[in-house]
Design a protein around this motif. Structure first.
Motif, mmCIF file in Angstrom:
data_model
loop_
_atom_site.group_PDB
_atom_site.id
_atom_site.type_symbol
_atom_site.label_atom_id
_atom_site.label_comp_id
_atom_site.label_asym_id
_atom_site.label_seq_id
_atom_site.Cartn_x
_atom_site.Cartn_y
_atom_site.Cartn_z
ATOM 1 N N ASN A 51 4.121 34.080 9.854
ATOM 2 C CA ASN A 51 4.825 33.416 10.950
ATOM 3 C C ASN A 51 3.856 32.448 11.639
ATOM 4 O O ASN A 51 2.887 32.883 12.247
ATOM 5 C CB ASN A 51 5.344 34.439 11.955
ATOM 6 C CG ASN A 51 6.207 33.797 13.028
ATOM 7 O OD1 ASN A 51 6.648 32.656 12.875
ATOM 8 N ND2 ASN A 51 6.437 34.513 14.117
ATOM 9 N N ARG A 325 21.173 34.260 15.712
ATOM 10 C CA ARG A 325 21.018 32.807 15.580
ATOM 11 C C ARG A 325 19.738 32.581 14.778
ATOM 12 O O ARG A 325 18.647 32.897 15.248
ATOM 13 C CB ARG A 325 20.900 32.155 16.957
ATOM 14 C CG ARG A 325 22.107 32.395 17.855
ATOM 15 C CD ARG A 325 23.278 31.530 17.492
ATOM 16 N NE ARG A 325 24.375 31.660 18.441
ATOM 17 C CZ ARG A 325 25.426 30.864 18.488
ATOM 18 N NH1 ARG A 325 25.512 29.874 17.602
ATOM 19 N NH2 ARG A 325 26.380 31.048 19.364
ATOM 20 N N LYS A 327 16.302 31.547 13.086
ATOM 21 C CA LYS A 327 15.137 30.819 13.563
ATOM 22 C C LYS A 327 14.622 29.844 12.508
ATOM 23 O O LYS A 327 13.725 29.041 12.787
ATOM 24 C CB LYS A 327 14.037 31.795 13.960
ATOM 25 C CG LYS A 327 14.425 32.685 15.145
ATOM 26 C CD LYS A 327 13.307 33.641 15.518
ATOM 27 C CE LYS A 327 13.715 34.524 16.694
ATOM 28 N NZ LYS A 327 12.646 35.490 17.057
#
Length: 346
Positions: A51, A325, A327
């Motif tokens: 990430n 939602r 990313k």
């Protein structure tokens, strides 16, 4: 691996190393645009993903839905965007280990097989291929490459697609505007145009949509809408009028509000149908499941939040729906899907 008539788009490969580091291609192809991303194969197979993700390149092209632009044009777009992604990553087809094409309009095994045969003709024999509907990439973008749960896409078109952990799948809607994708951007805008014509004829109530749509299009009369509409009835061009419908609804127009409320119910019904068929909520209806929400129609506006209203409708029936939602964009979801498949096969 044959050289196609537009094979010059691969000329850049003569300037790239013959055997570079392995890469994965993920492609999200829609009615409006097509996006391809390139990821390295060398990511940790266990534990959390990096990430941010190490995206090597990203390329964008036009429509790749064969139902909208025809098979030849769609394939040219697909090939162009994959070549651009590899070129930007300073890589080549020889380095590709797996490709996931998630394309709208892939609705039948025959659609998949035609694309698989075409891909095998373009790439070296060692490459693994996965061809899916674009809804699969959207789901994977919310679950980071795992196929479980339900995704609702509401952009130019709409579809609800679900997967169980044991591999069963189901879909609702997604059959295009003629067969009634009435929660989509196209569906919303088409109903608004119809409402304007009905008001003009005296068959329906007056609406602020008339002035607002005519103003945004630079037209002086509803009669001119006929010529504007049929001059180029492409789905994306019609769907681009959705913001006008939303702003009219937020300004208190009853006709525009009714169109949006009906669209909310249509979108919720599509998800409910998929969840029911797959029993994603468990036998007693209380299990949680990921509900990935994707598409411009589902984004919040000043006072009208279509996505929130859809979730409220679904939660009344299935309170275990867990809205997500994403990313990352669907093309990344497609790449992660290909990467997961590739690692498992290894």
């Amino acid at each position: 691996m044959k050289r196609h008539r537009n094979g010059e788009i691969w000329n850049f490969e003569s300037q790239t190393p013959a055997a570079g580091a392995g890469v994965i291609l993920g492609l999200d192809g829609g009615t409006t645009s097509t996006v391809c991303v390139c990821l390295p194969v060398a990511m940790p197979p266990a534990g959390p993903l990096p990430n941010p993700l190490p995206i090597l390149s990203r390329a964008v092209a036009g429509c790749s839905n064969h139902n909208s632009v025809g098979e030849t044009a769609a394939r040219e777009t697909l090939q162009e965007v994959m070549a651009q992604a590899l070129s930007k990553a300073c890589s080549s087809r020889a380095a590709v280990q797996a490709v996931c094409l998630a394309v709208s309009g892939v609705n039948h095994p025959m659609d998949q097989q035609r694309l698989l045969d075409w891909l095998r003709d373009i790439f070296p024999s060692h490459v693994k291929f996965y061809v899916e509907n674009d809804a699969v990439a959207a789901l994977a973008s919310g679950t980071m490459g795992k196929l479980h749960g339900c995704v609702l896409i509401a952009g130019t078109g709409t579809i609800a697609y679900g997967f169980t952990e044991d591999g069963r799948e189901a879909r609702a809607a997604g059959a295009g505007p003629i067969l009634g994708d009435w929660g989509s951007g196209y569906g919303i805008a088409a109903q608004a145009l119809t409402a304007v014509m009905r008001a003009h004829d005296g068959r329906g109530p007056q609406t602020k949509l008339t002035k607002n749509i005519l103003d945004i299009l630079g037209l002086s009369s509803p009669d001119e809408l006929i010529g504007w509409t049929y001059a180029d009835p492409s789905w994306a061009r019609i769907a681009a009028l959705v913001p006008v419908v939303v702003s009219s609804a937020e300004d208190g127009d009853e006709v525009a509000n009714r169109i949006l409320y009906d669209s909310v119910q249509e979108l919720a019904d599509s998800v409910i149908a998929v969840v029911r068929r797959l029993r994603l909520c468990g036998k007693d209806g209380g299990d949680t499941f990921p509900l990935v929400m994707v598409g411009g129609v589902l984004e919040a506006n000043k006072r009208w939040d279509i996505g929130k209203e859809v979730i409220n409708c679904i939660s009344k029936v299935y309170p275990g729906a867990d809205p997500i939602r994403p990313k990352v964009e669907p093309a990344v979801g497609a790449a992660l899907l290909a990467w997961n498949h590739y690692i498992k096969e290894l």
